[in-house]
Write a protein that holds these residues in place. Structure first.
Motif, PDB file in Angstrom:
ATOM      1  N   ARG A 195       0.832  -1.207   0.000  1.00  0.00           N
ATOM      2  CA  ARG A 195       0.000   0.000   0.000  1.00  0.00           C
ATOM      3  C   ARG A 195       0.867   1.257   0.000  1.00  0.00           C
ATOM      4  O   ARG A 195       0.882   2.029   0.967  1.00  0.00           O
ATOM      5  N   PRO A 196       1.619   1.498  -1.064  1.00  0.00           N
ATOM      6  CA  PRO A 196       2.436   2.718  -1.090  1.00  0.00           C
ATOM      7  C   PRO A 196       1.572   3.972  -1.118  1.00  0.00           C
ATOM      8  O   PRO A 196       0.458   3.973  -1.677  1.00  0.00           O
ATOM      9  N   ILE A 197       2.074   5.031  -0.495  1.00  0.00           N
ATOM     10  CA  ILE A 197       1.386   6.319  -0.441  1.00  0.00           C
ATOM     11  C   ILE A 197       2.372   7.392  -0.867  1.00  0.00           C
ATOM     12  O   ILE A 197       3.501   7.442  -0.366  1.00  0.00           O
ATOM     13  N   ALA A 221       1.565   2.772 -12.386  1.00  0.00           N
ATOM     14  CA  ALA A 221       1.154   1.694 -13.296  1.00  0.00           C
ATOM     15  C   ALA A 221       1.941   0.415 -12.992  1.00  0.00           C
ATOM     16  O   ALA A 221       1.370  -0.688 -12.980  1.00  0.00           O
ATOM     17  N   ARG A 222       3.225   0.564 -12.717  1.00  0.00           N
ATOM     18  CA  ARG A 222       4.036  -0.620 -12.378  1.00  0.00           C
ATOM     19  C   ARG A 222       3.583  -1.230 -11.063  1.00  0.00           C
ATOM     20  O   ARG A 222       3.453  -2.458 -10.950  1.00  0.00           O
ATOM     21  N   TRP A 223       3.327  -0.394 -10.061  1.00  0.00           N
ATOM     22  CA  TRP A 223       2.861  -0.910  -8.768  1.00  0.00           C
ATOM     23  C   TRP A 223       1.547  -1.679  -8.933  1.00  0.00           C
ATOM     24  O   TRP A 223       1.355  -2.730  -8.326  1.00  0.00           O
ATOM     25  N   LEU A 224       0.647  -1.146  -9.723  1.00  0.00           N
ATOM     26  CA  LEU A 224      -0.627  -1.824  -9.928  1.00  0.00           C
ATOM     27  C   LEU A 224      -0.428  -3.168 -10.629  1.00  0.00           C
ATOM     28  O   LEU A 224      -1.073  -4.159 -10.282  1.00  0.00           O
ATOM     29  N   ARG A 225       0.481  -3.229 -11.587  1.00  0.00           N
ATOM     30  CA  ARG A 225       0.780  -4.506 -12.252  1.00  0.00           C
ATOM     31  C   ARG A 225       1.342  -5.514 -11.261  1.00  0.00           C
ATOM     32  O   ARG A 225       1.144  -6.724 -11.408  1.00  0.00           O
ATOM     33  N   ARG A 228      -0.037  -4.161  -6.132  1.00  0.00           N
ATOM     34  CA  ARG A 228      -0.101  -3.218  -5.008  1.00  0.00           C
ATOM     35  C   ARG A 228      -1.329  -2.323  -5.150  1.00  0.00           C
ATOM     36  O   ARG A 228      -1.944  -2.240  -6.211  1.00  0.00           O
ATOM     37  N   SER A 229      -1.664  -1.627  -4.077  1.00  0.00           N
ATOM     38  CA  SER A 229      -2.811  -0.717  -4.063  1.00  0.00           C
ATOM     39  C   SER A 229      -2.334   0.672  -3.633  1.00  0.00           C
ATOM     40  O   SER A 229      -2.454   1.045  -2.468  1.00  0.00           O
ATOM     41  N   PRO A 230      -1.764   1.450  -4.560  1.00  0.00           N
ATOM     42  CA  PRO A 230      -1.164   2.733  -4.193  1.00  0.00           C
ATOM     43  C   PRO A 230      -2.190   3.851  -4.037  1.00  0.00           C
ATOM     44  O   PRO A 230      -3.296   3.801  -4.588  1.00  0.00           O
ATOM     45  N   THR A 231      -1.785   4.876  -3.293  1.00  0.00           N
ATOM     46  CA  THR A 231      -2.606   6.074  -3.093  1.00  0.00           C
ATOM     47  C   THR A 231      -1.768   7.300  -3.412  1.00  0.00           C
ATOM     48  O   THR A 231      -0.632   7.422  -2.938  1.00  0.00           O
ATOM     49  N   MET A 232      -2.320   8.206  -4.212  1.00  0.00           N
ATOM     50  CA  MET A 232      -1.626   9.428  -4.616  1.00  0.00           C
ATOM     51  C   MET A 232      -2.399  10.640  -4.120  1.00  0.00           C
ATOM     52  O   MET A 232      -3.620  10.736  -4.308  1.00  0.00           O
ATOM     53  N   PHE A 233      -1.682  11.571  -3.489  1.00  0.00           N
ATOM     54  CA  PHE A 233      -2.266  12.851  -3.098  1.00  0.00           C
ATOM     55  C   PHE A 233      -1.569  13.950  -3.894  1.00  0.00           C
ATOM     56  O   PHE A 233      -0.354  14.134  -3.786  1.00  0.00           O
TER      57      PHE A 233
END
Length: 280
Positions: A195-197, A221-225, A228-233
């Motif tokens: 879960r990268p933020i 896009a790489r994390w999703l492949r 992972r479930s990333p969050t961007m602010f």
């Protein structure tokens, strides 16, 4: 941020009761930084209102109070921590991560305090740590030791990417203000958990902001492949267009990974004639 004045009447309906503003914001974005909790632990009834206005899959990244992180520097803050954890209980699954933002004076010599603090935290939550001392970015040994502390408890390292802001001199009052207040640190991209933020601060110029986040769109896009479930602010110095920019970042990621679901259409800022209040 859902009460940000420049958004009222432009992105969000206005006037709108305070207890409905988050609900409207949540039609634009599915995550929010809980920054107000840094200044004071909210009343439990306030947090219950936040939960009522959002779906269970909405993401709150909630900042620990400064009394814990900045004043007590993670030691001897058991009572404050208990009060905070009790207050945010109504969020339930919406509490995506508890955000430990540390002051710039928190150095590698303080890692023992961080390690002890993280080990004492309940495992019912996920944790994300934001570090602002340059040694963690410039000294490989300090970075490695911090990563060991974080991975030992499954916590994430939150990068605050301000590189675009500091690429060239400010051109607006809000950019000049940000230059005096925001940390000037190298970009850091590795993820430690699933879960990268990321916190990204661009410029008040939209195209410069978009150009600056392109490496992050590739990374997301790489994390999703990778599953992972990333969050961007997404922020800008004045944050006037932050809602629109957040959705544009999502579309940039979808352009790289079309299987990512689109965000739903946001609620209109102006109600339809049938919904507008009348005197009679």
């Amino acid at each position: 941020m859902w009460t940000h004045a420049p958004w009222q009447g432009r992105f969000l309906p206005h006037p709108l009761p305070p207890k409905e503003r988050l609900r409207s914001y949540a039609t634009w974005c599915n995550a929010v930084e809980g920054n107000t909790t840094f200044y004071a632990t909210p009343a439990r009834s306030t947090v219950e209102s936040w939960a009522r206005q959002t779906s269970p899959d909405f993401r709150f990244v909630v900042k620990l109070p400064r009394s814990i992180t900045h004043e007590r520097r993670l030691t001897g803050a058991e009572e404050e921590l208990r009060s905070f954890l009790t207050a945010i209980e109504p969020l339930g699954p919406r509490a995506h991560a508890l955000w430990v933002q540390l002051p710039g004076s928190f150095t590698p010599a303080d890692l023992g305090a961080l390690a002890g603090f993280l080990r004492r935290l309940p495992r019912s939550h996920r944790y994300a740590v934001e570090i602002r001392h340059r040694a963690f970015f410039e000294d490989p040994r300090s970075a490695r030791l911090l990563e060991q502390v974080l991975t030992g408890v499954g916590a994430e390292w939150v990068p605050f990417d301000t590189t675009v802001l500091f690429q060239s001199p400010p051109t607006s009052d809000s950019e000049r203000d940000a230059w005096t207040k925001k940390p000037r640190l190298p970009r850091r991209a590795p993820a430690l958990t699933d879960r990268p933020i990321v916190r990204y601060l661009g410029r008040d110029d939209t195209e410069r902001t978009v150009e600056g986040w392109r490496p992050w769109a590739d990374t997301f896009a790489r994390w999703l492949r990778e599953g992972r479930s990333p969050t961007m602010f997404v922020h800008t110095p004045d944050n006037a267009d932050a809602l629109m920019l957040a959705r544009r970042f999502h579309e940039d990621v979808r352009a790289r990974l079309p299987e990512v679901e689109p965000l739903p259409e946001p609620a209109p800022a102006t109600p339809s004639p049938a919904e507008q209040p009348t005197l009679f």
